[in-house]
Design an enzyme around this catalytic site. Sequence first.
Site, mmCIF file in Angstrom:
data_model
loop_
_atom_site.group_PDB
_atom_site.id
_atom_site.type_symbol
_atom_site.label_atom_id
_atom_site.label_comp_id
_atom_site.label_asym_id
_atom_site.label_seq_id
_atom_site.Cartn_x
_atom_site.Cartn_y
_atom_site.Cartn_z
ATOM 1 N N CYS A 43 8.886 -0.251 7.580
ATOM 2 C CA CYS A 43 8.154 -0.727 8.752
ATOM 3 C C CYS A 43 8.629 -2.126 9.150
ATOM 4 C CB CYS A 43 6.660 -0.742 8.468
ATOM 5 S SG CYS A 43 5.670 -1.231 9.890
ATOM 6 N N HIS B 24 3.716 5.114 11.594
ATOM 7 C CA HIS B 24 3.885 4.217 10.446
ATOM 8 C C HIS B 24 4.819 4.873 9.440
ATOM 9 C CE1 HIS B 24 0.840 1.407 11.784
ATOM 10 N NE2 HIS B 24 0.068 2.440 12.070
#
Length: 110
Positions: A34, A22
């Site tokens: 992201c 992430h």
Amino acid sequence: MIHTTIIRTEAGRVRSFSLSGHALFANHGKDIVCAGVSAVSIGAINSIMALTGVEPDIEQGDSGFLRCDIPQDLPEETQEKVQLLLEGMIVSLETIEREYGKHIKITFKK
């Protein structure tokens, strides 16, 4: 951090790519790094399927994991189209990496 690995053949063609992790740039649902990486990578896969008819081997999992393997037994003209789309994806990911390098790392392997 998003870890991206691009695997090339000896001839320099993209054989596969994977993403994991992430970005941790912002809270879930507001993370532009992201979102950008996801849009670029999924967009490339969707473009390959829609524009060339090629069905890559795709695996998705937890923690942002995505792996895409490109068939290597494609006709030359089709392979060239697939490669162009993948090179476009790489350019976009490298652009994100230049701006947000603390949140995405691209590694190239053979």
